[in-house]
Design a protein around this motif. Structure first.
Motif, mmCIF file in Angstrom:
data_model
loop_
_atom_site.group_PDB
_atom_site.id
_atom_site.type_symbol
_atom_site.label_atom_id
_atom_site.label_comp_id
_atom_site.label_asym_id
_atom_site.label_seq_id
_atom_site.Cartn_x
_atom_site.Cartn_y
_atom_site.Cartn_z
ATOM 1 N N LEU A 184 -5.186 12.871 3.226
ATOM 2 C CA LEU A 184 -4.361 11.679 3.086
ATOM 3 C C LEU A 184 -5.212 10.453 2.791
ATOM 4 O O LEU A 184 -6.340 10.350 3.254
ATOM 5 N N SER A 185 -4.628 9.522 2.044
ATOM 6 C CA SER A 185 -5.326 8.276 1.759
ATOM 7 C C SER A 185 -4.302 7.172 1.526
ATOM 8 O O SER A 185 -3.117 7.425 1.336
ATOM 9 N N LEU A 186 -4.785 5.922 1.550
ATOM 10 C CA LEU A 186 -3.975 4.753 1.221
ATOM 11 C C LEU A 186 -4.499 4.148 -0.071
ATOM 12 O O LEU A 186 -5.711 4.028 -0.257
ATOM 13 N N PRO A 210 4.764 -0.515 4.951
ATOM 14 C CA PRO A 210 4.931 -1.944 5.232
ATOM 15 C C PRO A 210 3.693 -2.487 5.945
ATOM 16 O O PRO A 210 3.000 -1.757 6.661
ATOM 17 N N ALA A 211 3.411 -3.742 5.748
ATOM 18 C CA ALA A 211 2.206 -4.372 6.310
ATOM 19 C C ALA A 211 2.088 -4.168 7.813
ATOM 20 O O ALA A 211 0.995 -3.927 8.327
ATOM 21 N N GLU A 212 3.215 -4.208 8.525
ATOM 22 C CA GLU A 212 3.160 -4.077 9.983
ATOM 23 C C GLU A 212 2.820 -2.667 10.452
ATOM 24 O O GLU A 212 2.498 -2.465 11.618
ATOM 25 N N ARG A 213 2.841 -1.696 9.557
ATOM 26 C CA ARG A 213 2.498 -0.311 9.945
ATOM 27 C C ARG A 213 1.187 0.167 9.314
ATOM 28 O O ARG A 213 0.807 1.322 9.469
ATOM 29 N N GLU A 214 0.502 -0.730 8.634
ATOM 30 C CA GLU A 214 -0.721 -0.346 7.929
ATOM 31 C C GLU A 214 -1.777 0.233 8.881
ATOM 32 O O GLU A 214 -2.358 1.285 8.603
ATOM 33 N N GLU A 215 -2.027 -0.411 9.994
ATOM 34 C CA GLU A 215 -3.038 0.073 10.943
ATOM 35 C C GLU A 215 -2.626 1.425 11.520
ATOM 36 O O GLU A 215 -3.456 2.327 11.664
ATOM 37 N N GLU A 216 -1.359 1.573 11.837
ATOM 38 C CA GLU A 216 -0.853 2.860 12.348
ATOM 39 C C GLU A 216 -1.092 3.977 11.321
ATOM 40 O O GLU A 216 -1.562 5.065 11.666
ATOM 41 N N MET A 217 -0.799 3.706 10.048
ATOM 42 C CA MET A 217 -0.982 4.725 9.013
ATOM 43 C C MET A 217 -2.466 5.025 8.792
ATOM 44 O O MET A 217 -2.841 6.172 8.522
ATOM 45 N N ARG A 218 -3.325 4.022 8.949
ATOM 46 C CA ARG A 218 -4.767 4.272 8.853
ATOM 47 C C ARG A 218 -5.220 5.245 9.949
ATOM 48 O O ARG A 218 -6.056 6.111 9.721
ATOM 49 N N MET A 273 0.845 -1.174 0.000
ATOM 50 C CA MET A 273 0.000 0.000 0.000
ATOM 51 C C MET A 273 0.894 1.241 0.000
ATOM 52 O O MET A 273 2.007 1.209 0.491
ATOM 53 N N ARG A 274 0.313 2.316 -0.549
ATOM 54 C CA ARG A 274 1.043 3.585 -0.651
ATOM 55 C C ARG A 274 0.213 4.713 -0.056
ATOM 56 O O ARG A 274 -0.995 4.742 -0.205
ATOM 57 N N ILE A 275 0.890 5.646 0.566
ATOM 58 C CA ILE A 275 0.247 6.844 1.089
ATOM 59 C C ILE A 275 0.188 7.878 -0.015
ATOM 60 O O ILE A 275 1.174 8.106 -0.722
ATOM 61 N N LYS A 276 -0.965 8.484 -0.165
ATOM 62 C CA LYS A 276 -1.163 9.559 -1.140
ATOM 63 C C LYS A 276 -1.668 10.789 -0.414
ATOM 64 O O LYS A 276 -2.378 10.685 0.588
ATOM 65 N N ALA A 277 -1.306 11.952 -0.918
ATOM 66 C CA ALA A 277 -1.784 13.209 -0.350
ATOM 67 C C ALA A 277 -2.441 14.029 -1.443
ATOM 68 O O ALA A 277 -1.941 14.102 -2.563
ATOM 69 N N ASP A 278 -3.570 14.626 -1.108
ATOM 70 C CA ASP A 278 -4.224 15.580 -1.997
ATOM 71 C C ASP A 278 -3.729 16.964 -1.566
ATOM 72 O O ASP A 278 -4.185 17.518 -0.575
ATOM 73 N N PHE A 279 -2.770 17.487 -2.295
ATOM 74 C CA PHE A 279 -2.134 18.736 -1.909
ATOM 75 C C PHE A 279 -3.053 19.945 -2.082
ATOM 76 O O PHE A 279 -2.772 21.014 -1.541
#
Length: 62
Positions: A59-61, A40-48, A1-7
């Protein structure tokens, strides 16, 4: 997964920087910089949680 930002939505409030300073930063002009787009998969919940905390929903994934 990737983090995206709407600037267009981002106001550089820095909430994400405070929650994950190794992933997000503000440049010298106070614009958001994503330091690590790949999540990384182990940080997915944190990033959510970080994404859900964005006051402008910029922000979105993917």
């Amino acid at each position: 997964m990737r983090i995206k930002a709407d600037f267009d939505l981002c106001e550089s409030n820095g909430v994400c920087v405070g929650m994950a300073p190794d992933v997000f930063d503000l440049d010298d002009d106070d614009y958001l910089v994503i330091l690590a787009e790949d999540v990384p998969a182990e940080r997915e919940e944190e990033m959510r949680q970080v994404i859900a905390s964005c006051p402008k929903s910029a922000l979105s994934l993917e």
